[in-house]
Design a protein around this motif. Structure first.
Motif, short mmCIF file in Angstrom:
data_model
loop_
_atom_site.label_atom_id
_atom_site.label_comp_id
_atom_site.label_asym_id
_atom_site.label_seq_id
_atom_site.Cartn_x
_atom_site.Cartn_y
_atom_site.Cartn_z
N GLY A 1 -63.66 82.18 -12.92
CA GLY A 1 -63.01 81.87 -11.96
C GLY A 1 -63.60 80.83 -10.85
O GLY A 1 -63.32 80.06 -10.00
N VAL A 2 -65.17 81.28 -11.20
CA VAL A 2 -66.23 81.01 -10.18
C VAL A 2 -65.93 79.14 -10.66
O VAL A 2 -66.01 78.43 -9.70
CB VAL A 2 -67.31 80.35 -10.75
CG1 VAL A 2 -67.25 82.57 -9.67
CG2 VAL A 2 -68.34 80.57 -11.83
N PHE A 3 -65.24 78.58 -11.28
CA PHE A 3 -65.35 77.43 -11.95
C PHE A 3 -64.07 76.35 -11.09
O PHE A 3 -64.81 75.46 -11.36
CB PHE A 3 -65.32 76.94 -13.29
CG PHE A 3 -66.38 77.79 -14.47
CD1 PHE A 3 -67.98 76.84 -13.89
CD2 PHE A 3 -66.33 78.08 -15.12
CE1 PHE A 3 -69.01 76.93 -14.85
CE2 PHE A 3 -67.82 78.62 -16.12
CZ PHE A 3 -68.72 78.29 -16.11
N ALA A 4 -63.48 77.64 -10.92
CA ALA A 4 -62.15 76.84 -9.55
C ALA A 4 -62.09 77.16 -8.87
O ALA A 4 -62.04 75.69 -8.16
CB ALA A 4 -61.01 78.12 -10.42
N ALA B 1 -60.41 74.23 -3.25
CA ALA B 1 -60.94 74.29 -1.87
C ALA B 1 -60.55 72.12 -1.67
O ALA B 1 -60.24 71.88 -0.98
CB ALA B 1 -62.62 74.78 -1.21
N SER B 2 -61.31 71.92 -2.43
CA SER B 2 -60.96 70.15 -2.55
C SER B 2 -60.17 69.30 -2.73
O SER B 2 -59.54 68.98 -1.16
CB SER B 2 -61.81 69.36 -3.53
OG SER B 2 -61.65 67.79 -3.15
N LEU B 3 -59.38 70.42 -3.43
CA LEU B 3 -57.66 69.78 -3.14
C LEU B 3 -57.28 70.02 -1.92
O LEU B 3 -55.79 69.27 -2.07
CB LEU B 3 -56.84 70.79 -4.57
CG LEU B 3 -55.47 70.26 -5.10
CD1 LEU B 3 -55.37 69.36 -5.38
CD2 LEU B 3 -55.45 70.95 -6.70
N THR B 4 -57.37 71.52 -1.98
CA THR B 4 -56.89 72.06 -0.73
C THR B 4 -56.86 71.28 0.61
O THR B 4 -55.71 70.96 1.94
CB THR B 4 -56.41 73.68 0.14
OG1 THR B 4 -56.20 74.30 -1.67
CG2 THR B 4 -56.23 73.86 1.12
N ALA B 5 -57.67 71.08 0.84
CA ALA B 5 -58.10 70.39 1.68
C ALA B 5 -57.68 68.51 1.93
O ALA B 5 -57.93 68.15 2.78
CB ALA B 5 -59.83 70.52 1.82
N GLY B 6 -57.21 67.76 1.29
CA GLY B 6 -56.39 66.79 0.67
C GLY B 6 -57.78 65.63 0.60
O GLY B 6 -57.53 64.80 0.60
#
Length: 322
Positions: free
Chosen positions: A57-60, A65-70
């Motif tokens: 899960g450390v790969f995800a 976080a990048s996706l959530t931040a837009g």
């Protein structure tokens, strides 16, 4: 103006190859423009074993976080690396057609697992593969390794190791099937839930209709079943658990096996369910949702049986499996 989709991925050769395939398919099928951004994850920078830093899960986490931040519109994961717990605000937007889910042995001189010498040094970073190797070759010395595909294969060519175990899908996508000495049959060597499949994750609030063009619904239903075993067992991606599925017509069959860490014991279960697609007149979306619900039920039933048979104690994972 042409629509542009921004995809984030890890920077490994395999991650870039996988993401490039998805980008090419989106361009070809929908005409959208696609850009690719590389995100560095803890799994890429740490040399510690995956189990010690939190599993695959450390790969995800950094990608999410990048996706959530837009910072991007989509991220591409190897599905076996994706935690089973839902991530707030994100959805599994698409699951493309699955590649070969098997594991492969890459050894010196093209030797099979049976033909390797006594005490052979075999590399892997997966607790499941460790257990499976020791189950079939208890005399082997299993070495914990990290690194990309080329790094691992180099340990064999240099003589440091006699063999490594890798996912056939990754070798296929990198054009390295020439390194394979043996493919392990899923009936005796089930692999990680979702292995060989990719996950395209998106924000829940966004509408990205282009993703329907790269979705393979039969693959999606199969991986939902496999991953639901992990979820129901409350086990992580790096747990010594294998799961494999088939979808023959409307019959979904799922097998899951839980191993002791040293491979000396295992518990397995196989069950099937007939998918109904939501019944006559159901729309495409509701039909898929109904099939996914059936797949979840199948995985949960297998997990319940395995726990009743003592899988929690066998795997010795403490609170990770109970």
């Amino acid at each position: 103006m042409t629509r542009t989709l921004r995809i984030a991925t890890r920077g490994s050769a395999l991650a870039l190859a996988q993401t490039g395939m998805i980008a090419d398919e989106l361009r070809r099928l929908t005409g959208v423009e696609v850009t690719i951004t590389v995100v560095t994850t803890e799994g890429d920078t740490s040399r510690a074993s995956l189990a010690s830093i939190g599993g695959t899960g450390v790969f995800a986490s950094a990608l999410r976080a990048s996706l959530t931040a837009g910072d991007c519109d989509l991220v591409v994961h190897s599905l076996k690396d994706l935690p089973t717990a839902p991530y707030p605000g994100l959805v599994l937007g698409a699951v493309p057609l699955r590649e070969d889910p098997r594991d492969a042995l890459c050894s010196r001189d093209g030797l099979t697992l049976d033909a390797l010498p006594e005490g052979a040094r075999i590399g892997t970073g997966s607790p499941r593969r460790v257990a499976q190797l020791l189950s079939l070759r208890p005399d082997a010395t299993v070495v914990d390794i990290r690194g990309n595909v080329d790094t691992r294969l180099a340990k064999v060519s240099s003589g440091e190791l006699d063999a490594v175990v890798l996912a056939a899908a990754g070798l296929t996508r990198l054009g390295r099937l020439d390194a394979v000495s043996e493919f392990f049959d899923l009936s005796v060597w089930p692999t990680a839930p979702g292995q060989g499949a990719l996950a395209i994750e998106a924000r829940e609030e966004d509408s990205i209709p282009e993703l329907t063009q790269i979705q393979d619904e039969r693959t999606r239903v199969r991986i939902v079943a496999e991953r639901s075993v992990l979820a129901a067992l409350e086990a992580g991606c790096s747990a010594p658990i294998g799961a494999s599925s088939t979808l023959d017509g409307d019959t979904l069959t799922l097998t899951a096996v839980v191993y002791s860490a040293d491979g000396s014991a295992e518990l397995g279960s196989t069950r099937s369910v007939t998918l109904g697609g939501g019944g006559a007149g159901a729309g495409a979306g509701s039909a898929l949702a109904a099939d996914e619900a059936a797949a979840v039920g199948l995985g949960s039933a297998i997990a319940t049986q395995l726990l009743g048979d003592g899988a929690g104690e066998l795997a010795q994972l403490g609170s990770s499996i109970r």
